[in-house]
Design a protein around this motif. Structure first.
Motif, PDB file in Angstrom:
ATOM      1  N   SER A  33       0.881  -1.171   0.000  1.00 48.31           N
ATOM      2  CA  SER A  33       0.000   0.000   0.000  1.00 48.31           C
ATOM      3  C   SER A  33       0.916   1.218   0.000  1.00 48.31           C
ATOM      4  CB  SER A  33      -0.928   0.014   1.217  1.00 48.31           C
ATOM      5  OG  SER A  33      -0.198   0.180   2.405  1.00 48.31           O
ATOM      6  N   GLN A  50       1.030   5.369   0.502  1.00 52.50           N
ATOM      7  CA  GLN A  50       0.300   6.518   1.004  1.00 52.50           C
ATOM      8  C   GLN A  50       1.194   7.748   0.962  1.00 52.50           C
ATOM      9  OE1 GLN A  50      -1.108   6.164   5.027  1.00 52.50           O
ATOM     10  NE2 GLN A  50      -2.554   7.828   4.768  1.00 52.50           N
ATOM     11  N   ILE A  51       0.698   8.803   0.322  1.00 49.75           N
ATOM     12  CA  ILE A  51       1.415  10.065   0.321  1.00 49.75           C
ATOM     13  C   ILE A  51       0.896  10.837   1.518  1.00 49.75           C
ATOM     14  CG2 ILE A  51       1.855  12.182  -0.946  1.00 49.75           C
ATOM     15  CD1 ILE A  51       1.918  10.559  -3.456  1.00 49.75           C
ATOM     16  N   VAL A  98       6.391   9.740   1.609  1.00 49.28           N
ATOM     17  CA  VAL A  98       5.689   8.645   0.934  1.00 49.28           C
ATOM     18  C   VAL A  98       5.934   7.390   1.763  1.00 49.28           C
ATOM     19  CG1 VAL A  98       5.447   7.305  -1.189  1.00 49.28           C
ATOM     20  CG2 VAL A  98       6.055   9.737  -1.305  1.00 49.28           C
ATOM     21  N   THR A 109       0.765  15.138 -11.764  1.00 46.93           N
ATOM     22  CA  THR A 109       0.843  13.762 -11.273  1.00 46.93           C
ATOM     23  C   THR A 109       2.258  13.458 -10.778  1.00 46.93           C
ATOM     24  OG1 THR A 109       1.423  12.846 -13.438  1.00 46.93           O
ATOM     25  CG2 THR A 109      -0.929  12.898 -12.858  1.00 46.93           C
ATOM     26  N   LYS A 143       4.464   9.847 -10.381  1.00 42.97           N
ATOM     27  CA  LYS A 143       4.471   8.415 -10.662  1.00 42.97           C
ATOM     28  C   LYS A 143       5.605   7.782  -9.868  1.00 42.97           C
ATOM     29  CE  LYS A 143       5.567   7.150 -14.856  1.00 42.97           C
ATOM     30  NZ  LYS A 143       5.513   6.826 -16.298  1.00 42.97           N
ATOM     31  N   ARG A 192       2.816   3.341 -10.112  1.00 43.36           N
ATOM     32  CA  ARG A 192       1.493   3.811  -9.712  1.00 43.36           C
ATOM     33  C   ARG A 192       1.533   5.328  -9.696  1.00 43.36           C
ATOM     34  NH1 ARG A 192      -0.608   1.539  -4.236  1.00 43.36           N
ATOM     35  NH2 ARG A 192      -0.300  -0.405  -5.343  1.00 43.36           N
ATOM     36  N   SER A 193       0.484   5.953 -10.234  1.00 47.53           N
ATOM     37  CA  SER A 193       0.413   7.414 -10.294  1.00 47.53           C
ATOM     38  C   SER A 193      -0.536   7.969  -9.247  1.00 47.53           C
ATOM     39  CB  SER A 193      -0.056   7.865 -11.678  1.00 47.53           C
ATOM     40  OG  SER A 193       0.932   7.581 -12.635  1.00 47.53           O
ATOM     41  N   PHE A 194      -0.191   9.155  -8.758  1.00 53.68           N
ATOM     42  CA  PHE A 194      -0.978   9.857  -7.750  1.00 53.68           C
ATOM     43  C   PHE A 194      -1.098  11.317  -8.174  1.00 53.68           C
ATOM     44  CE2 PHE A 194       1.230   6.382  -5.737  1.00 53.68           C
ATOM     45  CZ  PHE A 194       0.252   5.789  -4.955  1.00 53.68           C
ATOM     46  N   PRO A 195      -2.139  12.002  -7.716  1.00 51.48           N
ATOM     47  CA  PRO A 195      -2.255  13.430  -8.027  1.00 51.48           C
ATOM     48  C   PRO A 195      -1.158  14.231  -7.324  1.00 51.48           C
ATOM     49  CG  PRO A 195      -4.291  12.589  -7.013  1.00 51.48           C
ATOM     50  CD  PRO A 195      -3.278  11.498  -6.964  1.00 51.48           C
ATOM     51  N   TRP A 196      -0.643  15.250  -7.995  1.00 50.51           N
ATOM     52  CA  TRP A 196       0.333  16.180  -7.412  1.00 50.51           C
ATOM     53  C   TRP A 196      -0.425  17.478  -7.160  1.00 50.51           C
ATOM     54  CZ3 TRP A 196       5.381  16.079  -5.812  1.00 50.51           C
ATOM     55  CH2 TRP A 196       6.011  17.300  -5.593  1.00 50.51           C
ATOM     56  N   SER A 197      -0.580  17.859  -5.903  1.00 53.47           N
ATOM     57  CA  SER A 197      -1.359  19.056  -5.568  1.00 53.47           C
ATOM     58  C   SER A 197      -0.525  20.060  -4.779  1.00 53.47           C
ATOM     59  CB  SER A 197      -2.598  18.655  -4.764  1.00 53.47           C
ATOM     60  OG  SER A 197      -2.200  17.953  -3.592  1.00 53.47           O
TER      61      SER A 197
END
Length: 174
Positions: free
Chosen positions: A46, A48-49, A66, A134, A136, A146-151
């Motif tokens: 799993s 998690q950011i 991360v 994003t 990755k 796996r990609s995640f949003p970059w905010s």
């Protein structure tokens, strides 16, 4: 009496074949993927950011932790995570933190590790920076990601890529 010599011969042949598997290479011979057979797979952990220390303005530094928790069989993290920032069709590889040293970590099921993405915030609309959308993540010894949003805002440019870095993995807990 004849069964004993055949059994010994068969056992010796089996040991010889086992000893010749890959010449001690850490890579798997299945599919030519270059995947380390004991490497942690992105699908088996799993990710998690965590709560980031967001860079509030251009030129400020932010840190994004991360965390990984192994959800499957024991595996190893033996190098740095691959991190790529992206926007549209543009991708930029984040370099390893200067002078950082990777350590080999074994993660049993339920064990966790963490690394940090550090970045310098860029100016909004700056053509030299990267208005990343994003992030990755690829684990060492594997090719899947796996990609995640970059905010966290735009990332400043430095040299030939983003002004950002990836730290070494650290074991969490005992």
């Amino acid at each position: 009496m004849r069964a004993i010599p055949l059994t010994v011969t068969a056992l010796a042949a089996a040991l010889l074949l086992t000893a010749c598997n890959g010449g001690g290479s850490k890579t798997s011979s299945s599919g030519g993927t270059g995947k380390n057979s004991s490497a942690c797979a992105i699908g088996g952990v799993s990710v998690q950011i965590g709560s980031a220390s967001v860079a509030p303005g251009a030129g400020d530094t932010g840190e994004i932790p991360v965390s990984l928790t192994n959800q499957s069989a024991p595996c190893t993290l033996d190098d740095f995570a691959g991190v790529v920032l992206g926007v549209g069709g543009t991708e930029a590889k984040v370099p390893v933190l200067k002078d950082a040293k990777a350590q080999k970590l074994k993660l049993n099921k339920g064990d966790s590790a963490t690394f940090t993405i550090t970045y310098v915030r860029g100016k909004a609309g700056d053509k030299a920076g990267l208005d990343a959308k994003t992030v990755k993540i690829t684990l060492p010894g594997t090719t899947a990601s796996r990609s995640f949003p970059w905010s966290y805002g735009p990332v400043a440019h430095e040299g030939s890529g983003p002004n950002a870095s990836v730290s070494a993995f650290q074991q969490v807990g005992d």
